[in-house]
Enzyme design. Structure first.
Site, PDB file in Angstrom:
ATOM      1  CG  HIS A   9      -0.205  -0.040   2.554  1.00  0.00           C
ATOM      2  ND1 HIS A   9       0.035  -0.743   3.416  1.00  0.00           N
ATOM      3  CD2 HIS A   9      -0.028   1.145   3.302  1.00  0.00           C
ATOM      4  CE1 HIS A   9       0.590  -0.446   4.451  1.00  0.00           C
ATOM      5  NE2 HIS A   9       0.719   0.890   4.453  1.00  0.00           N
ATOM      6  NE  ARG A  13       0.262  13.880   7.897  1.00  0.00           N
ATOM      7  CZ  ARG A  13       0.280  15.033   8.192  1.00  0.00           C
ATOM      8  NH1 ARG A  13      -0.865  15.619   8.781  1.00  0.00           N
ATOM      9  NH2 ARG A  13       1.097  15.851   7.866  1.00  0.00           N
ATOM     10  CG  HIS A  75       0.868  11.703 -10.237  1.00  0.00           C
ATOM     11  ND1 HIS A  75       1.999  12.133 -10.771  1.00  0.00           N
ATOM     12  CD2 HIS A  75       0.594  10.479 -10.914  1.00  0.00           C
ATOM     13  CE1 HIS A  75       2.633  11.491 -11.751  1.00  0.00           C
ATOM     14  NE2 HIS A  75       1.595  10.480 -11.944  1.00  0.00           N
TER      15      HIS A  75
END
Length: 128
Positions: A9, A13, A75
């Protein structure tokens, strides 16, 4: 084996966890797999794209201060069938591309949309 084997993963935040979950769910079509609090008190939500194994971990941890996403830092990139159709989907939800779409003669292309907190999302239309 002494090397990393698999990406599991990526954490992002965020200040507004619910707005971000809504964006990833409603705009991008990701599924919320689970939620929990970490031992240090972070609120975590794990999201998954339908055809991906890797997860996105959205983390709300106010003790770290407000999130400041600088331009062009990072991104996430997602494949879409049609940038034109995805653009219509965005418009129906009150969003628009922040850049593009940029289509190539071969049928491929890219575009970008900003997620909450200012994280950039790249959409890629592959050559058919």
């Amino acid at each position: 084996m002494k090397t990393a084997r698999k990406l599991l993963h990526t954490r992002y935040r965020v200040d507004d966890l619910e707005a971000t979950v809504k964006f990833y769910r409603d705009v991008l079509g990701l599924e919320e797999l689970r939620r929990h609090k970490s031992p240090r008190g972070s609120e975590l939500v794990f999201m998954k794209a339908p055809e991906s194994e890797e997860l996105i971990e959205l983390c709300h941890f106010p003790a770290s201060g407000p999130v400041r996403v600088q331009p062009d830092l990072t991104h996430l990139a997602f494949e879409v069938d049609s940038l034109q159709e995805f653009g219509k989907h965005l418009a129906a939800l009150g969003y628009r591309y922040s850049d593009g779409p940029h289509l190539k003669p071969d049928g491929g292309g890219i575009a970008f949309v900003d997620a909450p907190e200012g994280y950039e999302i790249e959409l890629i239309q592959r050559v058919k």
